[in-house]
Design a protein around this motif. Structure first.
Motif, PDB file in Angstrom:
ATOM      1  N   ILE A 120       1.339   4.475  -2.514  1.00 25.19           N
ATOM      2  CA  ILE A 120       1.310   5.852  -2.011  1.00 25.19           C
ATOM      3  C   ILE A 120       2.571   6.591  -2.443  1.00 25.19           C
ATOM      4  CG2 ILE A 120       1.443   7.248   0.092  1.00 25.19           C
ATOM      5  CD1 ILE A 120      -0.384   5.172   1.439  1.00 25.19           C
ATOM      6  N   SER A 161      -5.218   6.720   3.664  1.00 26.81           N
ATOM      7  CA  SER A 161      -5.078   7.818   2.708  1.00 26.81           C
ATOM      8  C   SER A 161      -5.080   7.338   1.264  1.00 26.81           C
ATOM      9  CB  SER A 161      -3.787   8.597   2.986  1.00 26.81           C
ATOM     10  OG  SER A 161      -2.644   7.825   2.656  1.00 26.81           O
ATOM     11  N   ILE A 162      -4.834   6.029   1.042  1.00 27.61           N
ATOM     12  CA  ILE A 162      -4.810   5.525  -0.337  1.00 27.61           C
ATOM     13  C   ILE A 162      -6.170   5.695  -1.003  1.00 27.61           C
ATOM     14  CG2 ILE A 162      -5.391   3.142   0.311  1.00 27.61           C
ATOM     15  CD1 ILE A 162      -3.064   4.319  -2.546  1.00 27.61           C
ATOM     16  N   LEU A 205      -6.139   9.323  -1.964  1.00 26.60           N
ATOM     17  CA  LEU A 205      -5.086   9.608  -2.931  1.00 26.60           C
ATOM     18  C   LEU A 205      -5.441   9.083  -4.317  1.00 26.60           C
ATOM     19  CD1 LEU A 205      -2.343  11.028  -2.768  1.00 26.60           C
ATOM     20  CD2 LEU A 205      -1.278   8.797  -2.474  1.00 26.60           C
ATOM     21  N   CYS A 256      -3.823  14.594   2.121  1.00 27.99           N
ATOM     22  CA  CYS A 256      -5.057  13.798   2.087  1.00 27.99           C
ATOM     23  C   CYS A 256      -6.036  14.146   3.212  1.00 27.99           C
ATOM     24  CB  CYS A 256      -4.719  12.311   2.153  1.00 27.99           C
ATOM     25  SG  CYS A 256      -3.850  11.704   0.698  1.00 27.99           S
ATOM     26  N   ILE A 264       1.818  13.201   3.098  1.00 27.77           N
ATOM     27  CA  ILE A 264       0.642  12.367   2.822  1.00 27.77           C
ATOM     28  C   ILE A 264      -0.519  12.778   3.720  1.00 27.77           C
ATOM     29  CG2 ILE A 264      -0.296  10.032   3.062  1.00 27.77           C
ATOM     30  CD1 ILE A 264       1.327  10.495   0.516  1.00 27.77           C
ATOM     31  N   THR A 295       0.833  -1.200   0.000  1.00 27.46           N
ATOM     32  CA  THR A 295       0.000   0.000   0.000  1.00 27.46           C
ATOM     33  C   THR A 295       0.869   1.252   0.000  1.00 27.46           C
ATOM     34  OG1 THR A 295      -1.713  -1.188   1.250  1.00 27.46           O
ATOM     35  CG2 THR A 295      -1.873   1.212   1.171  1.00 27.46           C
TER      36      THR A 295
END
Length: 452
Positions: free
Chosen positions: A63, A376-377, A380, A80, A76, A59
């Motif tokens: 990112i 946050s993925i 993002l 995000c 990040i 993951t």
């Protein structure tokens, strides 16, 4: 930074391994065995932790591929979520990382304690040796980024060699495991869940660190390909070495022997040395104690490499003073952030003996931070949808892997709270205490702009 000076796949892979293999595998097996109380929970915790680390690594690979910037771990959160959350979490991370650097240096120096002359076997001497280690590697990093990377590669080759020798215990002739009945197996399902969760705290601490790789995102050659491949190979090496090392401990010392020494006393600081002593005799204990001191120094070096870049990113976001961004154009050294972080590590060194008592709340906060970072993925992917099809890395089994990762770290956080409610409470107070500091920092950093 020119392409010639940027990190190669081998450099970044070694950094991944360096960020994870610190002191943990040489002592955390004691903590995991003590909490697990049975071999099957012990090995299940290590395998499960490795699987979750792999999910997290893949993951973070995406990112880092989507957002390859220096100090990426801070940015990040800021990009995000909100800069306030980024500030609060990263202040906690910086403090715990400084404490980790100090504690690792102290533990490394502690390996020497048993082989020094009798008159030097004092806590003061151990602290002086640890202090010297932090200072030496501060100057190594101050000489330049490439010097830091070369030093890291050498130290990691030595450390991996030590781990491989420990793993050789699986095939060592005459190495017979010893068994006793000091530990108690779980009595029911709830007992098993609690033991498994408590064991995962130490496992999570030992597997942690790979996420900091994205702090180097802006300093990598061809980041879209290099970052995911380096993280995948790095975490694969780590999981394999950890599992084989624990199998070797179990084979040579027996499960109880991981926790207790020959005198029947709990013994965590010299686990690896006792393992080698069982293999080759008393001389092996002495040699391994000396080698382990040098092995753990790789973590000190990588800590001094990585964390100043988080401070750079926070200064770039104007939540820390702008002078922390000062960089030597020739050596690419962060000339202010590096000494500031080293100073924090030196200060915390004098409190590092109590580090074990705060590991629980540090892991509690890390669990929240890591789960939030992986989450946050989902944001993002939406914000960087225009990058799809441009050659960036995209994980398979999305969104299953990040969801499992988040749930696993929620479970670890709950386990921390059950094990030490007061410690996790203090951790939360410290976390929220950084919010007023964030507001003050933003206000101070805006004043020059307003005056202009």
């Amino acid at each position: 930074m020119t392409s010639k000076n940027k990190l190669s796949r081998f450099d970044l892979t070694m950094i991944v391994v360096s960020l994870v293999i610190g002191m943990g595998i040489f002592r955390s097996s004691f903590n995991v065995a003590m909490e697990a109380q049975s071999p099957w929970i012990f090995f299940a915790a290590w395998l499960f932790g490795g699987l979750i680390a792999l999910f997290g690594a893949l993951t973070f690979a995406e990112i880092g591929s989507r957002y390859p910037v220096m100090g990426g771990f801070y940015k990040i959160y800021s990009y995000c979520y909100h800069p306030a959350l980024a500030f609060m979490i990263n202040c906690i991370i910086l403090i715990s990382n400084a404490a980790s650097v100090s504690a690792v240096a102290l533990i490394g120096a502690g390996y020497l304690k048993g082989i020094l002359p009798q008159q030097w076997q004092t806590d003061n001497v151990v602290q002086i040796v640890a202090l010297a280690a932090v200072i030496v590697f501060f100057f190594v990093n101050y000489l330049g980024f490439r010097m830091s990377v070369r030093t890291q590669n050498i130290l990691m080759v030595i450390k991996i060699g030590i781990v491989l020798f420990i793993c050789a215990g699986l095939f060592w002739p005459g190495a017979e495991p010893t068994t006793t009945s000091r530990l108690t197996a779980p009595s029911g399902a709830w007992d098993t869940i609690k033991m498994f969760g408590a064991a995962l705290i130490a496992v999570s601490f030992t597997y942690g660190g790979y996420q900091q790789t994205i702090n180097f995102g802006g300093e990598v050659n061809n980041p879209q390909r290099t970052i995911p491949r380096s993280i995948f190979w790095g975490i694969g090496i780590i999981v394999t070495l950890y599992f084989l090392t624990n199998l070797a401990y179990y084979h040579v010392l027996g499960f109880d022997g991981i926790v207790y020494n020959d005198a029947g006393l709990p013994s965590k600081n010299d686990l690896a040395a006792r393992h080698v002593q069982q293999m080759v005799g008393p001389t092996g204990y002495t040699i391994m104690s000396g080698l382990l001191f040098f092995a753990v120094l790789a973590y000190v070096n990588i800590g001094l490499m990585s964390n100043p870049r988080v401070m750079y990113a926070m200064a770039d976001e104007k939540v820390l003073p702008s002078f922390l961004k000062k960089t030597n154009e020739r050596t690419h050294v962060l000339t202010v952030a590096l000494p500031v972080f080293a100073a924090v590590a030196v200060i915390t060194l004098f409190f590092a003996e109590s580090f074990d008592t705060i590991v629980n709340w540090v892991i509690f906060l890390d669990s929240i931070g890591l789960a939030t970072a992986v989450g946050s993925i989902f944001i993002l992917r939406k914000k960087t949808k225009h990058l799809d099809g441009t050659g960036i890395y995209k994980m398979k089994l999305y969104p299953l892997m990040p969801v499992i990762y988040i749930l696993a770290y929620i479970f670890v956080a709950i386990s921390c709270a059950i094990k030490d409610p007061s410690g996790t409470g203090y951790g939360l107070l410290l976390f929220f205490g950084f919010y007023p500091l964030y507001l003050l920092s933003r206000r101070l950093n805006r004043k020059p702009a307003e005056n202009n």
